[in-house]
Write a protein that holds these residues in place. Structure first.
Motif, PDB file in Angstrom:
ATOM      1  N   LEU A  53       1.013  -9.136   3.412  1.00  0.00           N
ATOM      2  CA  LEU A  53       0.662  -8.320   4.355  1.00  0.00           C
ATOM      3  C   LEU A  53       0.833  -7.758   2.815  1.00  0.00           C
ATOM      4  O   LEU A  53       1.751  -8.160   1.529  1.00  0.00           O
ATOM      5  CB  LEU A  53       1.981  -7.104   4.412  1.00  0.00           C
ATOM      6  N   ILE A  62       0.278  -4.324  -0.037  1.00  0.00           N
ATOM      7  CA  ILE A  62      -0.019  -2.605   0.304  1.00  0.00           C
ATOM      8  C   ILE A  62      -0.911  -1.361   0.133  1.00  0.00           C
ATOM      9  O   ILE A  62      -1.952  -2.114  -1.449  1.00  0.00           O
ATOM     10  CB  ILE A  62       1.266  -1.908  -1.009  1.00  0.00           C
ATOM     11  N   PHE A  89      -0.358  -1.010   5.303  1.00  0.00           N
ATOM     12  CA  PHE A  89      -0.801  -2.509   5.107  1.00  0.00           C
ATOM     13  C   PHE A  89      -2.466  -3.500   5.414  1.00  0.00           C
ATOM     14  O   PHE A  89      -2.271  -2.885   6.859  1.00  0.00           O
ATOM     15  CB  PHE A  89       0.873  -3.228   5.620  1.00  0.00           C
ATOM     16  N   THR A 106      -5.420  -3.099   8.553  1.00  0.00           N
ATOM     17  CA  THR A 106      -4.470  -2.351   8.899  1.00  0.00           C
ATOM     18  C   THR A 106      -3.706  -1.652   9.635  1.00  0.00           C
ATOM     19  O   THR A 106      -4.189  -1.560  10.624  1.00  0.00           O
ATOM     20  CB  THR A 106      -5.046  -1.413   8.335  1.00  0.00           C
ATOM     21  N   GLN A 132       6.815  -6.011   7.610  1.00  0.00           N
ATOM     22  CA  GLN A 132       6.987  -4.793   7.374  1.00  0.00           C
ATOM     23  C   GLN A 132       8.299  -4.421   7.111  1.00  0.00           C
ATOM     24  O   GLN A 132       8.802  -3.531   6.499  1.00  0.00           O
ATOM     25  CB  GLN A 132       6.124  -4.307   8.647  1.00  0.00           C
ATOM     26  N   HIS A 159       9.739  -4.992   3.194  1.00  0.00           N
ATOM     27  CA  HIS A 159       8.595  -4.332   2.265  1.00  0.00           C
ATOM     28  C   HIS A 159       9.550  -2.935   2.033  1.00  0.00           C
ATOM     29  O   HIS A 159       9.859  -2.461   1.266  1.00  0.00           O
ATOM     30  CB  HIS A 159       7.401  -4.199   2.871  1.00  0.00           C
TER      31      HIS A 159
END
Ligand code: SAH
Length: 357
Positions: free
Chosen positions: A65, A67, A82, A89, A137, A140
């Motif tokens: 991933l 950002i 992401f 995305t 996810q 992050h």
């Protein structure tokens, strides 16, 4: 594309050939790097033998991933877009609640459910996410929370809800693995009580969940109280009869020993009739349920209109008068298009128009 190392649950990591060759404490060290230190670069795994890292590097990817966009709303909601390894995305959101943060994560790229009120539905399903993409996810978002904490929450752990893009129970195998990683003490070490799956209720998926009984919370998104009306709002989920879905979720609630949730999006002149509130109350009485009423987050085509405040509280009152716990759940981040799929859709549109120029 190589598989992601983070898609493996700690019990699978131990059995990797390159880890079988080394003392067993190495797999614990590796889990530490993956799930506690949130390492995304092989070079950082400084206490592991170089040869082991090289072997793992040959077979696996460590990061999937990037950002692409981060937006922060006036109400504190933080929304992330992401970019995945294949250029697709997905969205994830940090929502500040009363006393903790909630992470709203995606289970698929796009969605096949075609719900009329949902932005993700507009692009259809692209693909399932693998467990590692789901775990990343969470990681992050965790990192973002470490970098920019909400001081009022102290060190309260965040909740994780599968309410972002996609239908989690149509991607059950990957979700099951990601749950195992989230809850394993050598994984993210989260309590099952802090995790919630939200589903539109595909029958096969509900049966798999019931069978596996992971103990995490469950929300069923209804959108209609009869098969006919539900199909109009949620065409694909509508293929599972309402009573079948509700009763499977009720069975799951019994097994887990906690209330499950029925989620109801309030759309003016579509889902806000008093008669529907009465029918919803009788569905809710089939098991241990509470009801979350979600005022519609308006989409950019303006075809569906949110219900007025009075209409919403009338709807809620019918439920509570019948003894059904019912809560109004306004979605956060209105000013940054935080409702599921909206940021991705806006980005895609602006990319297309800038290509035209
Ligand atoms: N497919 C799963 C998870 C994704 S949708 C499910 O159906 O539950 C997560 C929740 O967001 C659902 O309860 C859905 O009803 C709600 N939702 C989606 N779009 C919305 C919108 N535009 N306004 C309000 N709620 C929305």
């Amino acid at each position: 594309m190589k598989p992601l190392l983070r898609s493996l649950v700690p019990t699978q990591l131990v059995k990797l050939p390159s880890l079988m060759e080394v003392p067993s404490f190495r797999s614990k060290q590796l889990s530490q790097w993956l799930f506690k230190s949130q390492t995304f670069q092989w070079e950082q795994m400084s206490n592991l033998p170089k040869a082991l890292v090289e072997n793992l590097k040959t077979d696996f990817d460590l990061s999937s991933l990037q950002i692409d966009t981060k937006e922060t709303s006036n109400d504190g909601t933080r929304k992330f877009l992401f970019k995945l390894r294949d250029g697709q995305t997905i969205e994830s959101v940090i929502i500040p609640m009363k006393d903790h943060a909630t992470f709203c994560i995606s289970s698929q790229v796009g969605c096949a459910m075609a719900c009329s009120f949902c932005a993700t539905a507009r692009g259809g399903l692209v693909r399932n996410l693998v467990a590692g993409e789901i775990i990343e996810q969470v990681q992050h978002l965790q990192q973002d929370l470490i970098d920019n904490p909400f001081p009022e929450f102290g060190d309260r752990m965040p909740n994780v809800v599968f309410m972002g893009m996609g239908e989690p129970l149509d991607n059950w195998n990957n979700i099951a693995k990601s749950l195992e990683i989230m809850m394993h003490e050598q994984g993210l070490g989260m309590s099952r009580r802090r995790i919630q799956i939200s589903t539109s209720g595909p029958e096969d998926g509900l049966k798999s969940l019931l069978n596996a009984n992971p103990g995490v919370g469950l929300t069923l998104s209804l959108g209609g109280t009869t098969d006919e009306t539900r199909k109009q709002i949620m065409p694909v989920p509508g293929r599972t009869p309402v009573l079948t879905a509700v009763d499977l979720v009720a069975d799951y609630a019994t097994k887990m020993g906690r209330r499950a949730t029925l989620a109801w999006v309030l759309i003016s002149e579509k889902t806000d009739f008093p008669e529907q509130a009465h029918q919803l109350a009788s569905l809710a009485s089939r098991g241990a349920f509470k009801v979350n009423l979600i005022p519609l987050n308006v989409l950019d085509d303006g075809k569906l209109i949110p219900s007025g405040l009075e209409r919403i509280s009338d709807f809620q009152k019918i439920l509570t008068d019948k003894g059904v716990p019912a809560f109004i759940r306004a979605s956060g981040g209105q000013d940054i298009a935080a409702a599921c799929g909206q940021l991705r859709r806006r980005k895609e549109k602006s990319d297309k128009s800038s290509q035209k120029k």
